[in-house]
Design an enzyme around this catalytic site. Structure first.
Site, short mmCIF file in Angstrom:
data_model
loop_
_atom_site.label_atom_id
_atom_site.label_comp_id
_atom_site.label_asym_id
_atom_site.label_seq_id
_atom_site.Cartn_x
_atom_site.Cartn_y
_atom_site.Cartn_z
N HIS A 138 37.74 15.04 50.69
CA HIS A 138 38.60 15.57 51.75
C HIS A 138 38.80 17.08 51.60
O HIS A 138 38.84 17.80 52.60
CB HIS A 138 39.95 14.84 51.71
CG HIS A 138 40.83 15.16 52.87
ND1 HIS A 138 40.74 14.50 54.08
CD2 HIS A 138 41.82 16.06 53.03
CE1 HIS A 138 41.65 14.98 54.92
NE2 HIS A 138 42.32 15.93 54.31
N TYR A 186 34.56 18.90 50.72
CA TYR A 186 33.43 18.73 51.64
C TYR A 186 32.11 18.71 50.87
O TYR A 186 31.09 19.18 51.35
CB TYR A 186 33.41 19.84 52.68
CG TYR A 186 34.44 19.72 53.78
CD1 TYR A 186 34.12 19.95 55.11
CD2 TYR A 186 35.75 19.37 53.50
CE1 TYR A 186 35.06 19.84 56.12
CE2 TYR A 186 36.70 19.26 54.50
CZ TYR A 186 36.35 19.49 55.81
OH TYR A 186 37.29 19.38 56.79
N SER A 200 41.94 15.05 61.21
CA SER A 200 42.07 13.60 61.23
C SER A 200 43.21 13.17 60.30
O SER A 200 43.51 13.86 59.32
CB SER A 200 40.76 12.94 60.76
OG SER A 200 40.49 13.31 59.42
N HIS A 201 43.81 12.04 60.61
CA HIS A 201 44.79 11.41 59.72
C HIS A 201 44.59 9.90 59.80
O HIS A 201 45.48 9.15 60.17
CB HIS A 201 46.21 11.81 60.11
CG HIS A 201 47.00 12.31 58.94
ND1 HIS A 201 48.29 11.94 58.69
CD2 HIS A 201 46.66 13.14 57.92
CE1 HIS A 201 48.72 12.53 57.58
NE2 HIS A 201 47.75 13.27 57.10
N ASN A 202 43.37 9.50 59.43
CA ASN A 202 42.94 8.12 59.65
C ASN A 202 43.52 7.13 58.66
O ASN A 202 44.17 6.15 59.05
CB ASN A 202 41.41 8.06 59.60
CG ASN A 202 40.76 8.94 60.66
OD1 ASN A 202 41.36 9.22 61.69
ND2 ASN A 202 39.54 9.37 60.41
N ARG A 224 50.89 23.18 61.74
CA ARG A 224 51.01 24.20 60.69
C ARG A 224 49.72 25.02 60.58
O ARG A 224 49.77 26.23 60.30
CB ARG A 224 51.33 23.55 59.34
CG ARG A 224 52.73 22.96 59.27
CD ARG A 224 53.13 22.65 57.82
NE ARG A 224 52.15 21.80 57.17
CZ ARG A 224 52.13 20.47 57.24
NH1 ARG A 224 53.06 19.85 57.95
NH2 ARG A 224 51.21 19.77 56.60
N ASP A 225 48.56 24.38 60.78
CA ASP A 225 47.30 25.12 60.74
C ASP A 225 47.29 26.23 61.79
O ASP A 225 46.79 27.34 61.53
CB ASP A 225 46.12 24.18 60.99
CG ASP A 225 45.80 23.31 59.79
OD1 ASP A 225 46.24 23.64 58.68
OD2 ASP A 225 45.12 22.29 59.97
N GLN A 240 52.40 10.76 53.56
CA GLN A 240 53.50 11.70 53.61
C GLN A 240 54.59 11.24 54.57
O GLN A 240 54.36 10.41 55.44
CB GLN A 240 53.00 13.09 54.04
CG GLN A 240 51.83 13.61 53.21
CD GLN A 240 50.49 13.30 53.82
OE1 GLN A 240 50.33 12.30 54.52
NE2 GLN A 240 49.51 14.13 53.57
N SER A 254 54.14 16.70 50.31
CA SER A 254 55.31 16.65 51.19
C SER A 254 55.11 17.59 52.37
O SER A 254 54.56 18.69 52.23
CB SER A 254 56.56 17.07 50.41
OG SER A 254 56.87 16.12 49.42
N ASP A 299 35.74 20.00 66.18
CA ASP A 299 35.36 18.60 66.03
C ASP A 299 36.11 17.92 64.90
O ASP A 299 36.67 18.57 64.01
CB ASP A 299 33.85 18.47 65.78
CG ASP A 299 33.39 19.23 64.54
OD1 ASP A 299 34.00 19.06 63.47
OD2 ASP A 299 32.41 19.99 64.64
#
Length: 712
Positions: free
Chosen positions: A34, A37, A79-81, A101-102, A226, A299, A474
C-alpha cells in the site's frame, strides 16, 4: 510483520545492524504494498504524466492541472476497500477524510467529491448491508464537512460479494501562486502536528490493506480500521486553509496510511533532508501508548505543517481558535536520517530513503488466454429484454444514492448527478466536467481493451457535456499481485489506459493501486476506476435530455458485433464470457474531436442534446434520454451486418447520440467527417424503435425505484 526474509536481509545490509522493534514496525508499514507500490511501480512508469495543462503529475498527495490563468485544480483518487469490507460506515467515512486531506495538502479548497463503488448482488443481504452503510458513511462525512458529492458510478456483481470496492475522487481549487507541496526544504523548520489526537486505531492499516481478506478478517482486523470524525475534519479544513493564507508554509502533508512514519519520512526525503521527532510531544488520545503504537497509528484528521519557528505562535493561535490540538513535534535537520527520540533517548534511527523509497519488485507475469469462442444465446423479444436491462441495478436510476448527498453546497454545481458528468462553475466563463467510470467485465475478459475502454468512456462522458478532457486520475483495484496472472492483467490494463490517455493528451496525474482484493481465493473482477477532468466554456454545456419535438437524432460512431461482456449478456443471460469491445483508438479520437469542434462552433445552440453510448448500448442511452426529458422519439435502425439485438445492446466504443434542430440538420451533417447516421427524431412521449414501442410510463417504472425496492 509482513517483511520477507529477503527484505529484512536487504534492510539490515544497509543499516549494518539488526532493527529494533520500533524500526522493524516502521519499515514494515513502509515496505507494505500500500505504501511502497513495490509490485506496481515498474509498470506504472508507462503512464503518460506530462502535458500542456499539467502543473504536477504523480508523486505528491494529488496532481495539479491548470484550468484558467489564475486557478489550478488539485485532483486525487483513493481506495478504502478493506476497511469498508470490515466496517462499512467508518471505512467509507475515513476514505472520504483521507482524500480531502490530500487535496488540502496541496493548498487547495475541496470543491467536489465523486465515488466509484462495487458490491455483491443486491439479492445478497450482506451486500445490501455493506452498500447501505458505505453510502451513509460517504453521505454523512461529505455533508458534514460541507463538500458536495456531485457524481459517481456503481456496479453490483458476484465477484464483489466478499470484497466491496470504495474508491473516492476529490477535486479542489487553488490559486496557482498559493500551491504548496509535500516537502521540507529548509533546515531548522519545525513540524507542527495539528488536528485530532493520536490513538490506537488504524495501527497496521496499510499492512492490512496489503493482504487478502479472510473469513476471520471482520473480527481480527477491525482494530486496523480508523475512526472517522467529520466534525474535527471540518475544523481541520478551516484551520488549515487559514494557516495557508496567513503563514508562508514550506510544506504540508496529511497523515494517512503509515501515520507519522510515512508523513515525516516522505516530507524530508522529498527535500533530501533529515528529521528529528520528539515522541513525547505528540498529543495522545489514549494513555500508555507505546512508541510502536504512536509511530504506526493511522488516527484520522491529522496534518503536519512544515513552518519556520517564528510562525509557530500564530499557527497555534489559529488552531486554538478552531478548537483543535496542535504541537511542535520535531524539526528538519541536515542529513538523511529520521530519528525518533523518547525523553532524550534515541529509539529509532533510519535512512529516510529506506523508509520513503523501498526497492520495487519485478514479479513474474503469466498471460491469460483470451476466450475467443463464439457466445451463442437465444434472444428474447426486444419488448421484454429492454425493460429488463433498464431495470438492472447496474443501469437503473441511482437516485436512492445521490439524494442522500448534498450536491449543491458551495453553489458551484451547474449540472447535478444523473447526467454523463457533473459540471461545476469555476468563474464567469469557465466550468469543469467531472466523472468516474469503470467496466469490470470488459477488463476481466480483455484487460487491454477493457481498461482502455474505461478511460475512453470517462472521456466520452466529459466530451458529452461539451468539455475538453484535460487529465485522468485512477484507482486500480486488482487481486493478489503475487499471482502471475493477476499482475499480467494489471500490466495489460495499464498499457490500454496509457494508449487512450496519451492519444487524447489527457495525462494520468494522480492515482492509487489497491491489490489483494481477494477473499480465500475468490478474486474481484479487475477494476480500473477512472476519473476524468474536463474544462469547458460555460456557454458550451450540453446535457442528455431531449429538448424539442422535431429535433433530429444522430448517431456518431459505428456499432459492431460486440455483445459479449455487455450488460445485456449479464442481465438477460447471466453470462460473462467472450471478448470485450475493441478500442479503435483512431476512430475514438476522431469522434471525440468531432463532437468538441461541433459544440465549439455551435453558437446558435443547434445541437440540443448529447449523450454517450456505453453500458447497455444504444437502447439504454435512448431510454435515458426519454426518461430524463419526458419526451419520446421514433428510431429506425437497419443494418446489413447486424441484427436488432446487436444494434441495440452492443457496447461498442466511440459512439455519441446528438439531437439537432431540424432546420440545422444539413449544416451540421456537412461538418461531420466521421461515421454518422440520422436514426430518428424527437417525437411524442413514447420510445419507438422500428416495430417496438415503449410508453414513457413503462420506461420510467422500469428505471426508477429498483434500488429502493431492494433497500426497503
Amino acid at each position: 510483520m509482513t517483511l520477507t526474509d529477503s527484505e529484512i536481509e536487504y534492510i539490515e545490509g544497509i543499516l549494518g545492524r539488526q532493527m529494533n522493534e520500533l524500526e522493524e514496525g516502521m519499515l514494515d508499514v513502509m515496505f507494505s504494498e500500500h505504501c511502497s507500490y513495490k509490485s506496481s511501480r515498474p509498470i506504472l512508469g508507462t503512464f503518460p504524466t506530462e502535458g500542456e495543462n499539467i502543473i504536477l503529475g504523480p508523486g505528491d498527495d494529488a496532481g495539479l492541472v491548470s484550468v484558467t490563468d489564475k486557478y489550478a485544480l488539485a485532483v486525487g483518487m483513493e481506495s478504502h476497500n478493506h476497511p469498508s469490507a470490515i466496517e462499512p460506515y467508518g471505512g467509507a467515512g475515513t476514505g472520504i477524510g483521507g482524500i480531502l486531506r490530500d487535496i488540502i495538502s496541496m493548498g487547495a479548497m475541496p470543491i467536489a467529491l465523486l465515488d466509484s463503488l462495487r458490491f455483491g448482488p443486491m439479492e445478497d443481504e450482506k451486500s445490501r448491508y455493506l452498500f447501505e452503510h458505505v453510502v451513509k458513511g460517504i453521505s454523512d462525512y461529505g455533508n458534514r464537512v460541507g463538500v458536495p458529492t456531485v457524481a459517481g458510478e456503481i456496479e453490483f456483481d458476484e465477484s464483489f460479494r466478499a470484497n466491496p470496492l470504495v474508491n473516492v475522487m476529490c477535486v479542489g481549487i487553488v490559486e496557482k501562486d498559493k500551491i504548496v507541496r509535500g516537502q521540507a526544504p529548509n533546515i531548522g523548520d519545525v513540524f507542527l502536528l495539528m488536528g485530532g489526537a493520536t490513538g490506537r486505531d488504524g495501527i497496521h492499516g496499510v499492512t492490512f490493506a496489503s493482504e487478502e481478506l479472510t473469513s476471520d478478517s471482520e473480527t481480527e482486523d477491525r482494530p486496523a480500521v480508523q475512526v472517522a470524525d467529520p466534525f474535527t475534519k471540518k475544523r481541520v479544513l478551516e484551520a488549515s486553509l487559514e494557516i495557508l493564507e496567513k503563514i508562508d508554509v514550506s510544506g504540508v502533508k496529511d497523515l494517512g496510511g503509515g501515520g507519522l512514519t510515512c508523513c515525516i519520512s516522505e516530507l524530508v526525503n522529498e527535500s533530501n533532508n533529515a528529521a528529528f521527532v520528539d515522541l513525547r510531544s505528540i498529543p495522545l488520545r489514549e494513555t500508555g501508548m507505546t512508541p510502536y503504537e504512536i509511530m504506526l497509528s493511522e488516527s484520522q484528521e491529522r496534518m503536519v505543517f512544515v513552518i519556520n519557528p517564528k510562525d509557530v505562535k500564530l499557527a497555534k493561535e489559529i488552531c486554538d481558535k478552531h478548537e483543535i490540538i496542535s504541537s511542535v513535534i520535531g524539526d528538519v535537520k541536515e542529513g538523511n536520517n529520521m530519528i525518533i527520540s523518547d525523553e532524550g533517548v534515541e529509539i529509532a534511527n533510519l535512512p529516510t530513503i529506506l523508509l520513503a523509497d523501498p526497492p520495487s519488485l519485478n514479479r513474474e507475469l503469466c498471460e491469460i488466454p483470451e476466450d475467443t469462442s463464439k457466445v451463442i444465446v437465444e434472444h428474447p423479444p426486444i419488448k421484454e429484454s429492454l425493460l429488463k436491462v433498464l431495470s438492472s441495478p447496474n443501469i437503473a436510476s441511482k437516485e436512492w444514492i445521490y439524494k442522500q448527498y448534498d450536491h449543491e453546497v458551495q453553489v458551484r454545481t451547474v449540472v447535478k448527478p444523473g447526467d454523463d458528468a457533473a459540471v461545476l462553475r469555476i468563474d464567469d466563463t469557465t466550468a469543469i466536467a467531472l466523472t468516474t467510470d469503470s467496466n469490470t467485465i470488459h477488463t476481466k475478459l480483455s484487460p487491454f481493451d477493457g481498461a482502455a475502454g474505461c478511460v475512453a468512456e470517462s472521456i466520452r462522458n466529459v466530451i458529452s457535456m461539451g468539455a475538453t478532457p484535460y487529465a485522468v486520475v485512477d484507482c486500480l483495484n486488482f487481486g493478489n499481485p503475487e499471482t502471475p496472472e493477476i499482475l499480467w492483467q494489471f500490466k495489460r490494463a495499464i498499457e490500454g489506459m496509457s494508449l487512450v490517455a496519451e492519444k487524447f493528451q489527457a495525462p494520468v496525474i494522480s492515482g492509487n493501486v489497491s491489490f489483494y482484493n481477494e477473499t480465500e481465493g475468490i478474486k474481484i473482477n479487475p477494476t480500473p476506476a477512472v476519473g476524468v477532468i474536463g474544462v469547458e466554456n460555460i456557454e458550451n454545456i450540453r446535457t442528455m435530455d431531449f429538448k424539442n419535438e422535431g429535433d433530429k437524432i444522430l448517431l456518431i460512431g459505428k456499432t459492431y458485433d460486440e455483445l459479449t461482456g455487455s450488460e445485456y449478456h449479464r442481465c438477460i443471460h447471466g453470462i460473462e464470457k467472450g471478448t470485450a469491445p475493441r478500442i479503435r483508438i483512431d476512430n475514438e479520437l476522431a469522434n471525440g474531436k468531432c463532437i468538441l469542434k461541433l459544440v465549439d462552433e455551435d453558437k446558435n445552440k443547434n445541437i440540443t442534446a448529447i449523450h454517450d453510448v456505453s453500458a447497455g448500448g444504444l437502447a439504454i442511452a435512448l431510454s435515458e434520454m426519454v426518461i430524463s426529458s419526458k419526451l419520446g422519439c421514433e428510431i429506425n435502425l437497419d443494418s446489413d451486418e447486424l441484427d436488432l439485438n446487436q444494434l441495440l445492446y452492443s457496447e461498442s466504443h466511440g459512439r455519441y447520440i446528438l439531437t439537432v434542430k431540424s432546420d440545422a440538420l444539413d449544416d451540421i451533417l456537412s461538418k461531420i467527417d466521421v461515421d454518422v447516421d440520422v436514426i430518428g427524431e424527437v417525437k411524442g412521449n413514447n420510445l419507438k424503435i422500428n416495430d417496438n414501442e415503449f410508453s414513457f410510463e413503462e420506461l420510467d417504472d422500469s428505471y426508477h425505484g429498483v434500488i429502493e425496492k431492494y433497500m426497503a
